[in-house]
Design an enzyme around this catalytic site. Structure first.
Site, PDB file in Angstrom:
ATOM      1  N   VAL A 170       0.920  -1.146   0.150  1.00 57.76           N
ATOM      2  CA  VAL A 170       0.109  -0.113  -0.053  1.00 57.76           C
ATOM      3  C   VAL A 170       0.690   1.329  -0.019  1.00 57.76           C
ATOM      4  O   VAL A 170       0.594   2.379  -0.789  1.00 57.76           O
ATOM      5  CB  VAL A 170      -0.960   0.077   1.261  1.00 57.76           C
ATOM      6  N   ASP A 171       2.091   1.381   0.752  1.00 55.68           N
ATOM      7  CA  ASP A 171       2.910   2.377   0.604  1.00 55.68           C
ATOM      8  C   ASP A 171       3.399   2.596  -0.463  1.00 55.68           C
ATOM      9  O   ASP A 171       3.499   3.736  -1.243  1.00 55.68           O
ATOM     10  CB  ASP A 171       4.061   2.171   1.782  1.00 55.68           C
ATOM     11  N   VAL A 172       4.078   1.574  -1.159  1.00 49.55           N
ATOM     12  CA  VAL A 172       4.543   1.722  -2.463  1.00 49.55           C
ATOM     13  C   VAL A 172       3.637   2.292  -3.355  1.00 49.55           C
ATOM     14  O   VAL A 172       3.809   3.190  -4.332  1.00 49.55           O
ATOM     15  CB  VAL A 172       4.897   0.263  -2.964  1.00 49.55           C
TER      16      VAL A 172
END
Length: 380
Positions: A170-172
């Site tokens: 999700v961060d990426v």
């Protein structure tokens, strides 16, 4: 401050972010030539400096993975002199990136409205977990987002066994969305002279990135569940057990299915009324998987790969990461590049005129503080 080459040469980014989503975005932009100045807390710096093991060259690999091509200055925003330096940096920046909880930067006079008043061309990217409205106070941790954002509800070996993805996906994804937003805003500024505020949330990025699963819900009212390694709309598109290890078969059309059944010595399946179309194969996926799996277990995964790939049947063994890098090497993708005595993972964007560059390793905490402070004073 220094000569740069690349598509984003001349773009100065004041990077007030930490951890993963925003630092990944700013690293991609730095690879493309932007000058990124990373603002960090004195003493501790970015949280990921402490996220080890493993370590390389005395630094946490987690930090090193997303902070190359940047300069580091330490500033305590509660200190008046350091806050003044932060404001001076933001005033000269083309782009400000931050991922504090919504409202934090504004409390220091570093919010978009404050900075845009003196720098109307400023592109300001704010990354949050759940947006700046009712979800502003919620913490934006990737595992939490995978849970509440629905990703774990469709990921896992079986119903009732939700499983996180093996990286902070999700961060990426959010970092990629942020980078696209920044580039779009810079293009608009080039055309009009106007900057703007960009807001990207982890939850919004995840829901968009779940593409067909999200669309299934929005358009058809479907609430998908865990299918293990099967696809909800395509078959056979899953993991099978070969004689030695798992093998993926990813058939996307009837021609590929016919080629698969012929190669397996099961041509009758291609004309079986249960399997003649993709929709029928999905409806009878368990029966199909049993028939294919029995045959696939008779030979090693690499043998199936060598046999099926020339026939146009998408397939491959389930590699570990070392094997994945070896595959990329064999295919000429050169996934590693040297930087500062260590290898780093190559930026995947290929540009024929302005390719990504690997100019300097991740900075030590505050490594460039004196240099940047001197530059800010010279340009007052």
């Amino acid at each position: 401050m220094t000569d740069r080459t690349g598509a984003l040469s001349g773009v100065l980014i004041a990077d007030f972010s930490r951890v993963l989503a925003a630092p990944y975005a700013t690293m991609l932009l730095a690879d493309l030539g932007a000058e990124v100045i990373k603002v960090e807390r004195p003493g501790t710096g970015d949280d990921t400096r402490a996220w080890g093991p493993p370590h390389a060259d005395g630094e946490a690999v987690y930090f090193r993975s997303v902070n190359r091509n940047k300069r580091s200055i330490t500033l305590d925003l509660a200190d008046p002199d350091d806050l003044a330096a932060a404001k001076a940096l933001a005033a000269r920046a083309d782009v400000v990136v931050e991922n504090f909880r919504p409202g934090t930067m504004a409390r220091y006079g570093l919010g978009y409205e404050d900075l845009a008043a003196g720098n109307p061309g400023l592109v300001y990217c704010s990354i949050s977990g759940f947006g700046s409205g009712a979800g502003a106070a919620l913490p934006g941790y990737d595992l939490l987002l995978q849970a509440v954002g629905g990703l774990m509800s469709v990921t896992g070996p079986a119903p009732g066994e939700p499983t996180k993805v093996g990286v902070a996906l999700v961060d990426v994804l959010t970092g990629l969305h942020a980078a696209v937003g920044i580039l779009s805003a810079l293009r608009h500024r080039d055309a009009t002279g106007e900057g703007q505020l960009i807001e990207v949330s982890l939850l919004g990025s995840l829901l968009s990135s779940m593409v067909n699963q999200s669309a299934n819900h929005v358009m058809a009212g479907v609430v998908p569940g865990i299918l293990g390694n099967r696809h909800p709309s395509v078959a056979p598109y899953e993991v099978f057990q070969a004689a030695d290890r798992p093998l993926v078969i990813a058939v996307g059309n009837d021609r590929q299915f016919a080629a698969l059944t012929e190669a397996l010595g099961l041509p009758e399946l291609a004309v079986d009324e249960r399997f003649t179309t993709n929709a029928q194969r999905v409806a009878h996926v368990a029966e199909l998987a049993e028939l294919l799996g029995e045959r696939l277990r008779t030979r090693p995964a690499d043998e199936w790969f060598e046999l099926l790939t020339p026939l146009g049947v998408p397939c491959g063994p389930v590699n570990d990461l070392a094997e994945a890098f070896q595959l990329a090497d064999r295919l000429g993708l050169a996934p590693r590049v040297p930087l500062g005595g260590l290898d780093v993972v190559r930026n995947p964007i290929g540009l024929t005129k302005t390719p990504p560059a690997y100019r300097q390793p991740p900075p030590k905490l505050g490594e460039h503080s004196d240099e940047i402070r001197g530059w800010l004073k010279d340009t007052d």
